[in-house]
Design a protein around this motif. Structure first.
Motif, PDB file in Angstrom:
ATOM      1  N   ARG A 219       0.829  -1.205   0.000  1.00 35.97           N
ATOM      2  CA  ARG A 219       0.000   0.000   0.000  1.00 35.97           C
ATOM      3  C   ARG A 219       0.865   1.258   0.000  1.00 35.97           C
ATOM      4  O   ARG A 219       0.645   2.179  -0.786  1.00 35.97           O
ATOM      5  CB  ARG A 219      -0.933  -0.014   1.216  1.00 35.97           C
ATOM      6  N   GLN A 220       1.863   1.284   0.872  1.00 34.64           N
ATOM      7  CA  GLN A 220       2.743   2.463   0.936  1.00 34.64           C
ATOM      8  C   GLN A 220       3.503   2.667  -0.369  1.00 34.64           C
ATOM      9  O   GLN A 220       3.690   3.793  -0.826  1.00 34.64           O
ATOM     10  CB  GLN A 220       3.732   2.309   2.093  1.00 34.64           C
ATOM     11  N   ARG A 221       3.925   1.567  -0.965  1.00 34.09           N
ATOM     12  CA  ARG A 221       4.694   1.664  -2.206  1.00 34.09           C
ATOM     13  C   ARG A 221       3.823   2.160  -3.367  1.00 34.09           C
ATOM     14  O   ARG A 221       4.261   2.949  -4.202  1.00 34.09           O
ATOM     15  CB  ARG A 221       5.323   0.312  -2.545  1.00 34.09           C
ATOM     16  N   ILE A 222       2.570   1.697  -3.396  1.00 34.27           N
ATOM     17  CA  ILE A 222       1.661   2.172  -4.437  1.00 34.27           C
ATOM     18  C   ILE A 222       1.356   3.655  -4.240  1.00 34.27           C
ATOM     19  O   ILE A 222       1.344   4.432  -5.206  1.00 34.27           O
ATOM     20  CB  ILE A 222       0.371   1.333  -4.433  1.00 34.27           C
ATOM     21  N   THR A 223       1.135   4.065  -3.005  1.00 30.61           N
ATOM     22  CA  THR A 223       0.861   5.474  -2.713  1.00 30.61           C
ATOM     23  C   THR A 223       2.046   6.345  -3.099  1.00 30.61           C
ATOM     24  O   THR A 223       1.889   7.429  -3.680  1.00 30.61           O
ATOM     25  CB  THR A 223       0.555   5.667  -1.216  1.00 30.61           C
ATOM     26  N   ARG A 224       3.251   5.873  -2.800  1.00 35.67           N
ATOM     27  CA  ARG A 224       4.460   6.623  -3.136  1.00 35.67           C
ATOM     28  C   ARG A 224       4.604   6.790  -4.652  1.00 35.67           C
ATOM     29  O   ARG A 224       5.017   7.838  -5.142  1.00 35.67           O
ATOM     30  CB  ARG A 224       5.676   5.889  -2.575  1.00 35.67           C
ATOM     31  N   ALA A 225       4.219   5.741  -5.389  1.00 38.28           N
ATOM     32  CA  ALA A 225       4.369   5.787  -6.844  1.00 38.28           C
ATOM     33  C   ALA A 225       3.278   6.597  -7.528  1.00 38.28           C
ATOM     34  O   ALA A 225       3.501   7.186  -8.589  1.00 38.28           O
ATOM     35  CB  ALA A 225       4.371   4.366  -7.401  1.00 38.28           C
ATOM     36  N   THR A 226       2.084   6.650  -6.901  1.00 40.65           N
ATOM     37  CA  THR A 226       0.943   7.293  -7.563  1.00 40.65           C
ATOM     38  C   THR A 226       0.591   8.655  -6.992  1.00 40.65           C
ATOM     39  O   THR A 226      -0.164   9.412  -7.616  1.00 40.65           O
ATOM     40  CB  THR A 226      -0.307   6.395  -7.458  1.00 40.65           C
ATOM     41  N   GLY A 227       1.102   8.971  -5.820  1.00 39.72           N
ATOM     42  CA  GLY A 227       0.780  10.251  -5.212  1.00 39.72           C
ATOM     43  C   GLY A 227      -0.592  10.234  -4.566  1.00 39.72           C
ATOM     44  O   GLY A 227      -1.206   9.189  -4.367  1.00 39.72           O
ATOM     45  N   SER A 228      -1.113  11.398  -4.257  1.00 39.19           N
ATOM     46  CA  SER A 228      -2.380  11.495  -3.526  1.00 39.19           C
ATOM     47  C   SER A 228      -3.596  11.375  -4.428  1.00 39.19           C
ATOM     48  O   SER A 228      -4.708  11.227  -3.939  1.00 39.19           O
ATOM     49  CB  SER A 228      -2.440  12.834  -2.786  1.00 39.19           C
ATOM     50  N   ARG A 229      -3.398  11.440  -5.754  1.00 42.88           N
ATOM     51  CA  ARG A 229      -4.536  11.398  -6.686  1.00 42.88           C
ATOM     52  C   ARG A 229      -5.018   9.950  -6.851  1.00 42.88           C
ATOM     53  O   ARG A 229      -4.855   9.321  -7.869  1.00 42.88           O
ATOM     54  CB  ARG A 229      -4.129  11.980  -8.042  1.00 42.88           C
ATOM     55  N   THR A 230      -5.613   9.437  -5.801  1.00 47.42           N
ATOM     56  CA  THR A 230      -6.063   8.049  -5.787  1.00 47.42           C
ATOM     57  C   THR A 230      -7.460   7.965  -5.203  1.00 47.42           C
ATOM     58  O   THR A 230      -7.671   8.347  -4.062  1.00 47.42           O
ATOM     59  CB  THR A 230      -5.115   7.168  -4.951  1.00 47.42           C
ATOM     60  N   SER A 231      -8.404   7.461  -5.963  1.00 48.91           N
ATOM     61  CA  SER A 231      -9.745   7.310  -5.427  1.00 48.91           C
ATOM     62  C   SER A 231     -10.037   5.866  -5.055  1.00 48.91           C
ATOM     63  O   SER A 231     -10.459   5.579  -3.951  1.00 48.91           O
ATOM     64  CB  SER A 231     -10.789   7.814  -6.433  1.00 48.91           C
ATOM     65  N   ARG A 232      -9.802   4.947  -5.960  1.00 49.75           N
ATOM     66  CA  ARG A 232     -10.106   3.543  -5.715  1.00 49.75           C
ATOM     67  C   ARG A 232      -8.984   2.670  -6.271  1.00 49.75           C
ATOM     68  O   ARG A 232      -8.371   2.997  -7.289  1.00 49.75           O
ATOM     69  CB  ARG A 232     -11.413   3.160  -6.407  1.00 49.75           C
ATOM     70  N   ILE A 233      -8.755   1.545  -5.608  1.00 51.63           N
ATOM     71  CA  ILE A 233      -7.770   0.576  -6.087  1.00 51.63           C
ATOM     72  C   ILE A 233      -8.492  -0.712  -6.436  1.00 51.63           C
ATOM     73  O   ILE A 233      -9.297  -1.228  -5.658  1.00 51.63           O
ATOM     74  CB  ILE A 233      -6.680   0.322  -5.027  1.00 51.63           C
TER      75      ILE A 233
ATOM     76  N   VAL B 125      -1.786  -9.395   0.949  1.00 55.52           N
ATOM     77  CA  VAL B 125      -1.855  -8.206   0.086  1.00 55.52           C
ATOM     78  C   VAL B 125      -2.764  -7.146   0.690  1.00 55.52           C
ATOM     79  O   VAL B 125      -2.408  -5.962   0.759  1.00 55.52           O
ATOM     80  CB  VAL B 125      -2.351  -8.596  -1.324  1.00 55.52           C
ATOM     81  N   THR B 126      -3.942  -7.542   1.128  1.00 52.83           N
ATOM     82  CA  THR B 126      -4.939  -6.556   1.572  1.00 52.83           C
ATOM     83  C   THR B 126      -4.739  -6.104   3.015  1.00 52.83           C
ATOM     84  O   THR B 126      -5.453  -5.224   3.488  1.00 52.83           O
ATOM     85  CB  THR B 126      -6.356  -7.136   1.432  1.00 52.83           C
ATOM     86  N   GLU B 127      -3.785  -6.696   3.699  1.00 53.47           N
ATOM     87  CA  GLU B 127      -3.543  -6.362   5.100  1.00 53.47           C
ATOM     88  C   GLU B 127      -3.287  -4.873   5.313  1.00 53.47           C
ATOM     89  O   GLU B 127      -3.686  -4.285   6.312  1.00 53.47           O
ATOM     90  CB  GLU B 127      -2.345  -7.178   5.608  1.00 53.47           C
ATOM     91  N   SER B 128      -2.612  -4.242   4.337  1.00 49.42           N
ATOM     92  CA  SER B 128      -2.260  -2.831   4.491  1.00 49.42           C
ATOM     93  C   SER B 128      -3.239  -1.893   3.778  1.00 49.42           C
ATOM     94  O   SER B 128      -3.023  -0.686   3.731  1.00 49.42           O
ATOM     95  CB  SER B 128      -0.842  -2.585   3.971  1.00 49.42           C
ATOM     96  N   PHE B 129      -4.326  -2.435   3.225  1.00 53.12           N
ATOM     97  CA  PHE B 129      -5.300  -1.624   2.501  1.00 53.12           C
ATOM     98  C   PHE B 129      -6.572  -1.459   3.325  1.00 53.12           C
ATOM     99  O   PHE B 129      -7.096  -2.424   3.882  1.00 53.12           O
ATOM    100  CB  PHE B 129      -5.655  -2.271   1.157  1.00 53.12           C
ATOM    101  N   GLU B 130      -7.055  -0.239   3.411  1.00 55.70           N
ATOM    102  CA  GLU B 130      -8.329   0.002   4.085  1.00 55.70           C
ATOM    103  C   GLU B 130      -9.471  -0.589   3.267  1.00 55.70           C
ATOM    104  O   GLU B 130     -10.408  -1.160   3.811  1.00 55.70           O
ATOM    105  CB  GLU B 130      -8.536   1.510   4.277  1.00 55.70           C
ATOM    106  N   SER B 131      -9.371  -0.427   1.973  1.00 54.40           N
ATOM    107  CA  SER B 131     -10.383  -1.001   1.092  1.00 54.40           C
ATOM    108  C   SER B 131      -9.793  -1.173  -0.295  1.00 54.40           C
ATOM    109  O   SER B 131      -8.942  -0.392  -0.722  1.00 54.40           O
ATOM    110  CB  SER B 131     -11.626  -0.107   1.011  1.00 54.40           C
ATOM    111  N   ALA B 132     -10.211  -2.211  -0.975  1.00 53.40           N
ATOM    112  CA  ALA B 132      -9.789  -2.473  -2.343  1.00 53.40           C
ATOM    113  C   ALA B 132     -10.791  -3.438  -2.957  1.00 53.40           C
ATOM    114  O   ALA B 132     -11.335  -4.308  -2.273  1.00 53.40           O
ATOM    115  CB  ALA B 132      -8.385  -3.056  -2.387  1.00 53.40           C
ATOM    116  N   THR B 133     -11.050  -3.283  -4.224  1.00 53.11           N
ATOM    117  CA  THR B 133     -11.965  -4.163  -4.935  1.00 53.11           C
ATOM    118  C   THR B 133     -11.146  -5.194  -5.701  1.00 53.11           C
ATOM    119  O   THR B 133     -10.157  -4.845  -6.356  1.00 53.11           O
ATOM    120  CB  THR B 133     -12.843  -3.364  -5.913  1.00 53.11           C
TER     121      THR B 133
END
Length: 372
Positions: free
Chosen positions: A26-40, A56-64
């Motif tokens: 999750r942190q690595r995806i956020t670092r690569a994509t920045g704050s412009r993230t609505s849904r994963i 995988v989902t352990e570090s995600f609040e929500s993901a589809t």
């Protein structure tokens, strides 16, 4: 963590390689994509998600999570349409991120989804097979198959990041590990003799799944891929060398309807056919040819299949490297060097393919005799 940078005219991103990366995904995806993230949105196979979904989902609040059945036979437009409808129904917008969590089929198809959904959204590649880690997750190629051939429809759509966790390879079936190693052999033959030598000297460790050995293989293979893509993003020249073994390899996959061999296994046979062609032309020494073929078989066994040489040559006519009526072929000239040739005749290709099939037949007969 080792990081490999890709910088092309249209994209710039890093490939992160190491262990325990899923814990910080999750942190690595956020670092690569920045704050412009609505849904994963994850795209993966049911079997793989059963093994690694919780981690995988352990570090995600929500993901589809969207599922794609495993296998090359599902890399078709029917799957694309189904997944696009699911994205739309689940509210995916232009700020959403697709995460390809799987092997080459998942990576290629998810990349294609990202390229065409709402005219393009971001994608992160998290390759889980050796083949995807050493090759297909990097470079921006996406695609789906047609009955006429492999990856005939697709686009260039680079990921914003590639995150390759070596730990995931520990649950990879042995045949898939061996199939992926054929693509690593390819990298050694076309551009990295040190990688080739490493694969020769460390075969036991690599095949046993030794983490350090596998990380070396993935790292060196990715550096070959990145170096080539950085110089030729859209496959107008140099990048074609990454298709060594693929002309006949893809024809084998099409001839067997993508159900008999894994991609890397087909490429293994395709490389042998290319080696035989190089020998026929005197482009490669007998010593080098033997080293390559021996290494291909060392990381086998390559499964046998049924197809006629004439049919394979016929199917190879649709190869994407061909331009303006000229048939382009990647011909090995040594260990670490290849050339792109445009004067390979149908008779030459038929002879090389026949030699490959004869070798396969001889090996099959030997195995039967041993069993008796």
């Amino acid at each position: 963590m080792p990081s490999i940078s890709l910088k092309t005219p249209s994209a710039s991103y890093d490939v992160t390689l190491g262990t325990s990366l899923l814990k910080t995904l999750r942190q690595r995806i956020t670092r690569a994509t920045g704050s412009r993230t609505s849904r994963i949105f994850f795209v993966t196979s049911p079997a793989l998600w059963k093994l690694w979904g919780e981690a995988v989902t352990e570090s995600f609040e929500s993901a589809t999570v969207l599922f794609l059945p495993a296998g090359e036979s599902h890399k078709r437009f029917a799957s694309v349409e189904k997944l696009l409808e699911q994205l739309a129904r689940n509210g995916a917008d232009r700020d959403s991120i697709l995460v390809a969590f799987g092997g080459g089929v998942v990576g290629d198809l998810t990349g294609f989804l990202a390229a065409i959904y709402m005219r393009g959204i971001r994608v992160v590649q998290v390759p889980t097979t050796l083949l995807a880690q050493v090759d297909s997750s990097v470079g921006g190629k996406t695609g789906v198959n047609l009955a006429a051939g492999k990856n005939l429809v697709g686009s260039f759509h680079h990921p914003v990041a590639v995150i390759a966790d070596i730990d995931v390879l520990q649950t990879l079936p042995k045949n898939e590990l061996r199939a992926g190693l054929q693509e690593a052999i390819k990298s050694g033959v076309i551009r990295d003799p040190k990688l080739f030598s490493f694969l020769e000297k460390n075969a036991d460790k690599v095949l046993a799944g030794d983490t350090k050995a596998l990380q070396t293989v993935v790292d060196r293979s990715l550096r070959v891929k990145a170096d080539v893509v950085n110089q030729d993003e859209l496959e107008n020249g140099l990048r074609m060398i990454l298709n060594f073994g693929h002309t006949i390899g893809h024809a084998i996959e099409a001839a067997t309807k993508y159900t008999v061999l894994l991609h890397g296994e087909a490429i293994g046979w395709g490389m042998i056919a290319a080696i035989r062609l190089a020998e026929q032309r005197g482009a490669m020494s007998e010593k080098d040819a033997k080293r390559v073929v021996d290494l291909i078989h060392r990381y086998g066994p390559l499964p046998a299949f049924k197809a006629k040489a004439e049919r394979l040559v016929e199917l190879s006519a649709g190869d994407k490297k061909n331009r303006g009526g000229a048939k382009r072929f990647i011909l090995p000239t040594g260990i670490g060097t290849v050339e792109i040739v445009t004067d390979v005749t149908e008779d030459e290709l038929l002879a090389a393919t026949s030699a490959m099939l004869q070798e396969m037949s001889a090996m099959t007969k030997t195995k039967k005799q041993v069993k008796r």
